[in-house]
Design a protein around this motif. Structure first.
Motif, PDB file in Angstrom:
ATOM      1  N   ASP A 330      43.517  52.078  38.046  1.00 33.16           N
ATOM      2  CA  ASP A 330      43.396  51.106  39.125  1.00 33.16           C
ATOM      3  C   ASP A 330      44.568  50.142  39.011  1.00 33.16           C
ATOM      4  O   ASP A 330      44.515  49.157  38.280  1.00 33.16           O
ATOM      5  CB  ASP A 330      42.056  50.370  38.999  1.00 33.16           C
ATOM      6  CG  ASP A 330      41.794  49.401  40.137  1.00 33.16           C
ATOM      7  OD1 ASP A 330      42.763  48.894  40.733  1.00 33.16           O
ATOM      8  OD2 ASP A 330      40.617  49.147  40.434  1.00 33.16           O
ATOM      9  N   ASP A 331      45.624  50.419  39.760  1.00 35.39           N
ATOM     10  CA  ASP A 331      46.852  49.645  39.623  1.00 35.39           C
ATOM     11  C   ASP A 331      46.664  48.192  40.023  1.00 35.39           C
ATOM     12  O   ASP A 331      47.207  47.289  39.378  1.00 35.39           O
ATOM     13  CB  ASP A 331      47.966  50.264  40.464  1.00 35.39           C
ATOM     14  CG  ASP A 331      49.281  49.524  40.303  1.00 35.39           C
ATOM     15  OD1 ASP A 331      49.917  49.680  39.244  1.00 35.39           O
ATOM     16  OD2 ASP A 331      49.655  48.769  41.221  1.00 35.39           O
ATOM     17  N   GLN A 332      45.888  47.942  41.067  1.00 35.43           N
ATOM     18  CA  GLN A 332      45.708  46.571  41.521  1.00 35.43           C
ATOM     19  C   GLN A 332      44.996  45.730  40.467  1.00 35.43           C
ATOM     20  O   GLN A 332      45.385  44.593  40.194  1.00 35.43           O
ATOM     21  CB  GLN A 332      44.924  46.527  42.832  1.00 35.43           C
ATOM     22  CG  GLN A 332      44.772  45.113  43.387  1.00 35.43           C
ATOM     23  CD  GLN A 332      44.135  45.103  44.759  1.00 35.43           C
ATOM     24  OE1 GLN A 332      44.131  46.083  45.482  1.00 35.43           O
ATOM     25  NE2 GLN A 332      43.562  43.964  45.127  1.00 35.43           N
ATOM     26  N   LEU A 333      43.944  46.264  39.867  1.00 35.03           N
ATOM     27  CA  LEU A 333      43.233  45.532  38.828  1.00 35.03           C
ATOM     28  C   LEU A 333      44.147  45.308  37.629  1.00 35.03           C
ATOM     29  O   LEU A 333      44.176  44.213  37.060  1.00 35.03           O
ATOM     30  CB  LEU A 333      41.974  46.290  38.397  1.00 35.03           C
ATOM     31  CG  LEU A 333      41.176  45.678  37.236  1.00 35.03           C
ATOM     32  CD1 LEU A 333      40.775  44.245  37.539  1.00 35.03           C
ATOM     33  CD2 LEU A 333      39.952  46.540  36.917  1.00 35.03           C
ATOM     34  N   TYR A 334      44.883  46.330  37.250  1.00 37.07           N
ATOM     35  CA  TYR A 334      45.796  46.188  36.118  1.00 37.07           C
ATOM     36  C   TYR A 334      46.842  45.113  36.402  1.00 37.07           C
ATOM     37  O   TYR A 334      47.058  44.197  35.601  1.00 37.07           O
ATOM     38  CB  TYR A 334      46.488  47.517  35.816  1.00 37.07           C
ATOM     39  CG  TYR A 334      47.491  47.425  34.686  1.00 37.07           C
ATOM     40  CD1 TYR A 334      47.081  47.492  33.358  1.00 37.07           C
ATOM     41  CD2 TYR A 334      48.844  47.231  34.946  1.00 37.07           C
ATOM     42  CE1 TYR A 334      47.996  47.383  32.315  1.00 37.07           C
ATOM     43  CE2 TYR A 334      49.766  47.121  33.912  1.00 37.07           C
ATOM     44  CZ  TYR A 334      49.344  47.197  32.603  1.00 37.07           C
ATOM     45  OH  TYR A 334      50.247  47.072  31.579  1.00 37.07           O
ATOM     46  N   ARG A 335      47.487  45.210  37.572  1.00 37.68           N
ATOM     47  CA  ARG A 335      48.573  44.291  37.895  1.00 37.68           C
ATOM     48  C   ARG A 335      48.086  42.850  37.997  1.00 37.68           C
ATOM     49  O   ARG A 335      48.706  41.929  37.453  1.00 37.68           O
ATOM     50  CB  ARG A 335      49.185  44.726  39.234  1.00 37.68           C
ATOM     51  CG  ARG A 335      50.428  43.993  39.636  1.00 37.68           C
ATOM     52  CD  ARG A 335      51.611  44.304  38.774  1.00 37.68           C
ATOM     53  NE  ARG A 335      51.721  45.727  38.553  1.00 37.68           N
ATOM     54  CZ  ARG A 335      52.003  46.282  37.391  1.00 37.68           C
ATOM     55  NH1 ARG A 335      52.170  45.521  36.329  1.00 37.68           N
ATOM     56  NH2 ARG A 335      52.106  47.580  37.253  1.00 37.68           N
ATOM     57  N   ARG A 336      46.974  42.616  38.692  1.00 39.39           N
ATOM     58  CA  ARG A 336      46.465  41.256  38.843  1.00 39.39           C
ATOM     59  C   ARG A 336      46.014  40.691  37.497  1.00 39.39           C
ATOM     60  O   ARG A 336      46.167  39.492  37.232  1.00 39.39           O
ATOM     61  CB  ARG A 336      45.310  41.227  39.841  1.00 39.39           C
ATOM     62  CG  ARG A 336      45.748  41.435  41.273  1.00 39.39           C
ATOM     63  CD  ARG A 336      46.654  40.317  41.755  1.00 39.39           C
ATOM     64  NE  ARG A 336      45.918  39.091  42.034  1.00 39.39           N
ATOM     65  CZ  ARG A 336      46.407  37.861  41.901  1.00 39.39           C
ATOM     66  NH1 ARG A 336      47.645  37.695  41.448  1.00 39.39           N
ATOM     67  NH2 ARG A 336      45.686  36.813  42.199  1.00 39.39           N
ATOM     68  N   SER A 337      45.480  41.540  36.648  1.00 38.75           N
ATOM     69  CA  SER A 337      45.059  41.083  35.318  1.00 38.75           C
ATOM     70  C   SER A 337      46.255  40.642  34.485  1.00 38.75           C
ATOM     71  O   SER A 337      46.197  39.611  33.796  1.00 38.75           O
ATOM     72  CB  SER A 337      44.299  42.197  34.594  1.00 38.75           C
ATOM     73  OG  SER A 337      43.088  42.506  35.246  1.00 38.75           O
ATOM     74  N   ILE A 338      47.327  41.400  34.545  1.00 32.19           N
ATOM     75  CA  ILE A 338      48.539  41.023  33.811  1.00 32.19           C
ATOM     76  C   ILE A 338      49.078  39.696  34.335  1.00 32.19           C
ATOM     77  O   ILE A 338      49.508  38.825  33.565  1.00 32.19           O
ATOM     78  CB  ILE A 338      49.606  42.130  33.914  1.00 32.19           C
ATOM     79  CG1 ILE A 338      49.162  43.386  33.156  1.00 32.19           C
ATOM     80  CG2 ILE A 338      50.957  41.627  33.390  1.00 32.19           C
ATOM     81  CD1 ILE A 338      49.067  43.219  31.649  1.00 32.19           C
ATOM     82  N   GLU A 339      49.042  39.519  35.654  1.00 30.68           N
ATOM     83  CA  GLU A 339      49.501  38.259  36.230  1.00 30.68           C
ATOM     84  C   GLU A 339      48.647  37.091  35.747  1.00 30.68           C
ATOM     85  O   GLU A 339      49.177  36.027  35.403  1.00 30.68           O
ATOM     86  CB  GLU A 339      49.471  38.343  37.760  1.00 30.68           C
ATOM     87  CG  GLU A 339      50.510  39.281  38.348  1.00 30.68           C
ATOM     88  CD  GLU A 339      50.317  39.498  39.834  1.00 30.68           C
ATOM     89  OE1 GLU A 339      49.365  38.917  40.417  1.00 30.68           O
ATOM     90  OE2 GLU A 339      51.119  40.250  40.437  1.00 30.68           O
ATOM     91  N   ARG A 340      47.336  37.281  35.742  1.00 32.43           N
ATOM     92  CA  ARG A 340      46.441  36.228  35.251  1.00 32.43           C
ATOM     93  C   ARG A 340      46.691  35.960  33.769  1.00 32.43           C
ATOM     94  O   ARG A 340      46.711  34.810  33.324  1.00 32.43           O
ATOM     95  CB  ARG A 340      44.983  36.629  35.471  1.00 32.43           C
ATOM     96  CG  ARG A 340      44.555  36.726  36.920  1.00 32.43           C
ATOM     97  CD  ARG A 340      44.592  35.394  37.604  1.00 32.43           C
ATOM     98  NE  ARG A 340      44.108  35.471  38.972  1.00 32.43           N
ATOM     99  CZ  ARG A 340      44.294  34.525  39.878  1.00 32.43           C
ATOM    100  NH1 ARG A 340      44.986  33.428  39.561  1.00 32.43           N
ATOM    101  NH2 ARG A 340      43.814  34.652  41.100  1.00 32.43           N
ATOM    102  N   MET A 341      46.865  37.004  33.005  1.00 33.85           N
ATOM    103  CA  MET A 341      47.126  36.858  31.575  1.00 33.85           C
ATOM    104  C   MET A 341      48.401  36.071  31.328  1.00 33.85           C
ATOM    105  O   MET A 341      48.456  35.193  30.448  1.00 33.85           O
ATOM    106  CB  MET A 341      47.221  38.248  30.933  1.00 33.85           C
ATOM    107  CG  MET A 341      47.363  38.242  29.426  1.00 33.85           C
ATOM    108  SD  MET A 341      47.528  39.938  28.785  1.00 33.85           S
ATOM    109  CE  MET A 341      49.295  40.212  29.076  1.00 33.85           C
TER     110      MET A 341
END
Length: 381
Positions: A330-341
């Motif tokens: 799930d690229d969107q979940l991965y990408r948004r999580s990295i941004e939040r992190m």
């Protein structure tokens, strides 16, 4: 019948409860509840290049400032190392196993070998791997933590295949058999074994149940099947509700009941990650995580009904949701999580925490946050 437990064993439960249950496998097929389109390869390559650079900076911080002779410090700020909980420059087997995971993800055989040799010398003991070592006191604690032992065993098994090293494979078998002998009774896994008192505790913490590794233990097929069935049932039935799709904290074997004072988000996320690794994740859990990550409202602790107890967010929370996203492709979940992190990343070049994750005001930086972030950057999808 209740078993007698030592004081140090009781302490170990509270200390080890936030350990990681993370292992890496090839991503499963796209989660059927996701409607996210696959990103363009060029975009993915750009993002991954950024993450590799961020990971290099983080690894530089960890290796140069957060690591000593025996391994990664629990906290950058040292203490007298006499507390009930691991603090300061004490070393956790958790950290050793996460560093071995990092070496695997990056294909660094030399680093893996060095981390494993250091881990063996520091933590190996009769009946398991000590969960904690104090360099200042030269003290190895006589208690293991099942989740950390499993992560070490899993890393050895994967290294044997990835590096074509039969020695690692044989060690994975040896330590896997030892784990079964000491941390499993009558087909059920327990959180820890205390070698001084020759006892286990009376419950299992759900995020300790690493099905990915348990299914590879070098034990008879029939015994493994019983263990897998029992632990999968305990983990899955700890699901709270569709309205708050997280998981209970622990299952008590003596009472036959689940218990959770409050729901720690890190623990539930680790349980969801472990389930996703064997394709047992609940769609409702993934939807909830996506929504909260997108809104930036995934907090550290909730009541059992889903009401936030605080508004604390953390590096580790979003690192784990990134891993879940990667696991589900799930690229969107991965990408948004990295941004939040990355919102927690120290960007001040003049700070001793530059490149890492920590509190610039107090100077504290914790091993778990930094190592989970390091792994999240290298997760593939």
């Amino acid at each position: 019948m209740k078993r007698k437990m030592s004081a140090i064993a009781v302490i170990a439960i509270s200390i080890a409860v936030l350990s990681a249950c993370e292992t890496k496998v090839k991503p499963a097929a796209q989660d059927p509840i996701s409607h996210t389109e696959a990103p363009q390869q060029t975009d993915r390559a750009v993002h991954k290049a950024d993450e590799v650079e961020e990971a290099k900076m983080l690894y530089s911080f960890i290796s140069s400032r957060l690591t000593g002779e025996y391994g990664v410090y629990t906290n950058l700020l040292d203490t007298d190392q006499k507390g009930e909980a691991a603090t300061g420059h004490e070393i956790l087997s958790e950290s050793a196993s996460l560093m071995m995971r990092y070496a695997l993800l990056t294909g660094n055989q030399a680093l893996f070998a060095a981390e494993w040799e250091k881990a063996k010398k520091t933590f190996d003991m009769e009946g398991g791997f000590s969960y904690r070592f104090s360099p200042k006191l030269q003290k190895q604690y006589p208690v293991n933590a099942a989740v950390d032992d499993l992560r070490l065993i899993g890393a050895l098994g994967e290294a044997g295949a990835a590096f074509k090293n039969e020695g690692y494979s044989q060690e994975a078998e040896k330590y896997g058999q030892r784990f079964y002998n000491y941390n499993v009774k009558d087909g059920y896994m327990y959180d820890f074994y205390d070698k001084n008192y020759n006892v286990t505790n009376k419950f299992v913490t759900l995020c300790y149940i690493d099905m990915r590794v348990l299914q590879k233990l070098s034990i008879p097929v029939e015994e493994r099947a019983v263990l897998m069935h029992n632990m999968q049932e305990i983990q899955e039935q700890g699901y709270l509700s569709d309205s708050f799709p997280f998981y209970e904290t622990r299952f008590d074997y003596e009472t036959g009941r689940y218990s959770s004072e409050n729901i720690n988000t890190v623990e539930s996320l680790l349980t969801i990650l472990a389930l996703s690794e064997v394709q047992l994740q609940k769609p409702s859990s993934i939807r909830f995580i996506r929504e909260q990550v997108e809104a930036g409202t995934l907090y550290g602790q909730y009541t059992r009904e889903g009401t936030p107890v605080n508004d604390i967010r953390s590096t580790a929370i979003y690192a784990i949701t990134a891993m879940i996203g990667a696991q589900l492709a799930d690229d969107q979940l991965y990408r948004r999580s990295i941004e939040r992190m990355n919102e927690f990343r120290v960007q001040d070049t003049g700070s001793v925490l530059y490149g890492g994750f920590g509190d610039t005001g107090s100077g504290q930086a914790y091993s778990f946050d930094n190592l989970m972030a390091l792994l999240a950057y290298w997760y593939e999808y």
